[in-house]
Motif scaffolding. Structure first.
Motif, mmCIF file in Angstrom:
data_model
loop_
_atom_site.group_PDB
_atom_site.id
_atom_site.type_symbol
_atom_site.label_atom_id
_atom_site.label_comp_id
_atom_site.label_asym_id
_atom_site.label_seq_id
_atom_site.Cartn_x
_atom_site.Cartn_y
_atom_site.Cartn_z
ATOM 1 N N VAL A 6 1.022 -1.308 0.350
ATOM 2 C CA VAL A 6 0.103 0.435 -0.196
ATOM 3 C C VAL A 6 1.113 1.171 -0.233
ATOM 4 O O VAL A 6 0.675 1.921 -0.419
ATOM 5 N N ILE A 7 1.534 1.460 1.103
ATOM 6 C CA ILE A 7 2.781 2.356 0.755
ATOM 7 C C ILE A 7 3.421 3.086 -0.479
ATOM 8 O O ILE A 7 3.557 4.004 -1.048
ATOM 9 N N LEU A 8 4.222 1.488 -0.589
ATOM 10 C CA LEU A 8 5.286 1.288 -1.612
ATOM 11 C C LEU A 8 4.387 2.115 -3.524
ATOM 12 O O LEU A 8 4.752 2.676 -4.366
ATOM 13 N N SER A 9 3.194 1.514 -3.476
ATOM 14 C CA SER A 9 2.063 1.376 -4.783
ATOM 15 C C SER A 9 1.308 3.031 -4.431
ATOM 16 O O SER A 9 1.051 2.961 -5.492
ATOM 17 N N ASP A 10 0.975 3.193 -2.916
ATOM 18 C CA ASP A 10 0.081 4.845 -3.044
ATOM 19 C C ASP A 10 -1.135 4.640 -3.161
ATOM 20 O O ASP A 10 -1.848 5.286 -3.727
ATOM 21 N N SER A 11 -1.695 2.549 -3.520
ATOM 22 C CA SER A 11 -2.955 2.439 -3.398
ATOM 23 C C SER A 11 -3.028 1.637 -2.388
ATOM 24 O O SER A 11 -3.165 0.828 -1.651
ATOM 25 N N PRO A 12 -4.887 1.554 -2.245
ATOM 26 C CA PRO A 12 -5.694 0.530 -1.390
ATOM 27 C C PRO A 12 -5.277 -0.642 -1.335
ATOM 28 O O PRO A 12 -5.521 -1.153 -2.388
ATOM 29 N N TYR A 41 -13.864 -10.307 9.313
ATOM 30 C CA TYR A 41 -13.362 -8.443 9.165
ATOM 31 C C TYR A 41 -13.275 -8.206 7.957
ATOM 32 O O TYR A 41 -12.481 -9.069 7.336
ATOM 33 N N SER A 42 -13.466 -6.910 7.449
ATOM 34 C CA SER A 42 -12.694 -5.927 6.311
ATOM 35 C C SER A 42 -11.700 -5.545 6.366
ATOM 36 O O SER A 42 -12.266 -4.422 6.607
ATOM 37 N N LEU A 43 -10.677 -6.201 6.130
ATOM 38 C CA LEU A 43 -9.495 -5.283 6.421
ATOM 39 C C LEU A 43 -8.944 -4.679 5.346
ATOM 40 O O LEU A 43 -8.628 -5.006 4.604
ATOM 41 N N ARG A 44 -9.160 -2.940 5.861
ATOM 42 C CA ARG A 44 -8.734 -2.141 4.374
ATOM 43 C C ARG A 44 -7.594 -1.011 4.512
ATOM 44 O O ARG A 44 -7.524 -0.240 6.001
ATOM 45 N N LEU A 45 -6.761 -1.451 4.179
ATOM 46 C CA LEU A 45 -5.466 -0.569 3.981
ATOM 47 C C LEU A 45 -5.973 0.553 2.697
ATOM 48 O O LEU A 45 -5.686 0.488 1.999
ATOM 49 N N ARG A 46 -5.059 1.080 2.983
ATOM 50 C CA ARG A 46 -4.714 3.028 2.716
ATOM 51 C C ARG A 46 -3.693 3.755 2.951
ATOM 52 O O ARG A 46 -3.127 3.394 4.005
ATOM 53 N N LEU A 105 3.310 11.260 0.911
ATOM 54 C CA LEU A 105 2.959 9.610 1.272
ATOM 55 C C LEU A 105 3.856 9.516 2.934
ATOM 56 O O LEU A 105 4.821 9.606 2.402
ATOM 57 N N ASP A 106 3.180 9.274 4.103
ATOM 58 C CA ASP A 106 3.637 9.202 5.060
ATOM 59 C C ASP A 106 3.601 8.266 6.128
ATOM 60 O O ASP A 106 3.633 8.154 7.420
ATOM 61 N N GLY A 107 2.844 6.725 4.933
ATOM 62 C CA GLY A 107 2.687 5.516 6.050
ATOM 63 C C GLY A 107 1.469 5.101 5.965
ATOM 64 O O GLY A 107 0.534 5.450 4.140
ATOM 65 N N ALA A 108 0.035 4.241 5.852
ATOM 66 C CA ALA A 108 -1.279 4.070 5.821
ATOM 67 C C ALA A 108 -1.573 3.493 6.995
ATOM 68 O O ALA A 108 -1.773 3.609 7.892
ATOM 69 N N VAL A 109 -2.967 3.221 6.568
ATOM 70 C CA VAL A 109 -4.082 3.678 7.303
ATOM 71 C C VAL A 109 -4.431 1.996 7.288
ATOM 72 O O VAL A 109 -4.586 1.870 6.046
ATOM 73 N N LEU A 110 -5.267 1.236 8.838
ATOM 74 C CA LEU A 110 -5.677 0.481 8.615
ATOM 75 C C LEU A 110 -6.934 0.422 9.430
ATOM 76 O O LEU A 110 -7.020 0.301 10.634
ATOM 77 N N ALA A 111 -7.908 -0.187 8.608
ATOM 78 C CA ALA A 111 -9.307 -0.492 9.278
ATOM 79 C C ALA A 111 -9.583 -1.431 9.183
ATOM 80 O O ALA A 111 -9.914 -2.563 8.114
ATOM 81 N N TRP A 112 -10.536 -2.286 10.559
ATOM 82 C CA TRP A 112 -11.329 -3.611 10.343
ATOM 83 C C TRP A 112 -12.550 -3.169 10.753
ATOM 84 O O TRP A 112 -12.723 -2.433 11.949
ATOM 85 N N VAL A 113 -13.593 -3.483 10.063
ATOM 86 C CA VAL A 113 -14.458 -3.390 9.723
ATOM 87 C C VAL A 113 -15.478 -4.525 9.690
ATOM 88 O O VAL A 113 -14.860 -5.467 8.861
ATOM 89 N N ASP A 114 -16.525 -4.374 11.161
ATOM 90 C CA ASP A 114 -16.832 -5.575 10.942
ATOM 91 C C ASP A 114 -18.178 -5.670 9.721
ATOM 92 O O ASP A 114 -18.769 -5.367 9.435
ATOM 93 N N ILE A 115 -17.999 -7.412 9.099
ATOM 94 C CA ILE A 115 -19.057 -7.597 8.317
ATOM 95 C C ILE A 115 -19.439 -9.007 8.159
ATOM 96 O O ILE A 115 -19.389 -9.799 7.506
ATOM 97 N N THR A 116 -19.265 -8.818 9.622
ATOM 98 C CA THR A 116 -20.050 -10.359 10.404
ATOM 99 C C THR A 116 -21.473 -10.822 9.568
ATOM 100 O O THR A 116 -21.801 -11.738 8.982
ATOM 101 N N ASP A 117 -22.320 -9.431 9.782
ATOM 102 C CA ASP A 117 -23.779 -10.139 9.215
ATOM 103 C C ASP A 117 -23.781 -10.404 8.337
ATOM 104 O O ASP A 117 -24.901 -10.900 7.132
ATOM 105 N N LEU A 118 -22.935 -9.390 7.362
ATOM 106 C CA LEU A 118 -23.270 -9.264 5.533
ATOM 107 C C LEU A 118 -22.382 -11.344 5.644
ATOM 108 O O LEU A 118 -23.182 -11.544 4.430
ATOM 109 N N LYS A 119 -21.271 -11.594 5.983
ATOM 110 C CA LYS A 119 -21.352 -12.827 5.528
ATOM 111 C C LYS A 119 -22.459 -14.093 5.969
ATOM 112 O O LYS A 119 -21.987 -14.836 5.540
#
Length: 265
Positions: free
Chosen positions: A92-98, A110-115, A124-138
């Motif tokens: 994510v950091i090297l490519s600057d893409s999510p 969980y859906s682990l979303r990296l930005r 560009l100074d790093g990466a943000v990681l978000a853990w979104v609960d998708i249990t109901d969807l699954k």
């Protein structure tokens, strides 16, 4: 007078700087409250993959503590092993893409979303990681898959073939599955029928009535319709088709579930 004017200008600049500083403090306070209040685990890593910041949601889910700040990612215990997580964050950091992937943790999904994380000047100074609960969807997806599997089994026993269609926002009908008997009844493989369109197989004199019936199915009126169609060999056959529409599952798409019997005498 000139000295007084200069003093006033200096005071004005100082007031402007103070106002800008106060505005920045308000913005930082708003961002801090937003970061702390969202019900999502959020983690920020620097370009060197050291832990820079995390919110209360991440503390609860991942067991992070203040003492973990500044520690390398490889030293932290996450639901996804560091050996798998580090390459994702680096990419994510090297490519600057999510990036995104699904993770099972403590009987939850969980859906682990990296930005990419950028500073105010777009550096560009790093990466943000978000853990979104998708249990109901699954769970909804799994329930739908189980329901469809049972439907196929019952349909194969009670009818000649069965199918499921998904209605796209642009009105296209996308075949999700059909039972194998479709080829035996029609002489066509499922992808061939997708290309031709089912209506093209319906006898011209029956097409208008078939369209009316199918539009009723889409409108929620489950029903049965009998009509003629021509198979690949050119033979005219009679078909009795049962269908109903249902919404739910991924993206709450409208789906049509149907089964048909060849009733040619």
């Amino acid at each position: 007078n000139q000295e007084l004017e200069i003093t006033q200008q200096d005071l004005q600049r100082a007031n402007d700087r103070l106002r800008d500083h106060n505005a920045e403090l308000v913005l930082l306070s708003d961002l801090h409250n937003l970061f702390a209040s969202v019900d999502i685990a959020l983690v920020i890593f620097g370009k060197d993959l050291t832990l820079r910041r995390f919110n209360p949601g991440a503390a609860r889910l991942l067991g992070l503590r203040s003492a973990d700040l500044g520690r390398p990612l490889g030293d932290l215990r996450f639901p996804l092993p560091a050996a798998e997580l580090e390459p994702c964050v680096r990419e994510v950091i090297l490519s600057d893409s999510p990036g995104e992937r699904e993770i099972a943790h403590r009987d939850r999904w969980y859906s682990l979303r990296l930005r990419p994380y950028s500073t105010a000047d777009h550096t560009l100074d790093g990466a943000v990681l978000a853990w979104v609960d998708i249990t109901d969807l699954k769970q909804a997806q799994q329930a739908l898959e189980s329901s469809e599997a049972r439907y196929r089994i019952v349909s194969e026993i009670a009818s000649d073939y069965a199918y499921a269609l998904r209605l796209e926002p642009d009105g296209r009908q996308v075949r999700e599955w059909t039972t194998a008997a479709l080829a035996r009844i029609t002489g066509y493989r499922a992808p061939d029928i997708d290309a031709l369109g089912w209506e093209s197989l319906v006898h011209p004199d029956d097409q208008e009535a078939w369209r009316t019936w199918f539009q009723g199915v889409l409108a929620g009126r489950a029903g049965v319709h009998e009509y003629r169609f021509r198979n690949k060999a050119g033979d005219l056959r009679w078909l009795r088709e049962y269908a109903r529409a249902a919404s739910g599952g991924p993206q709450d798409a409208l789906r049509v579930y149907g089964a048909a019997q060849d009733i040619t005498a």
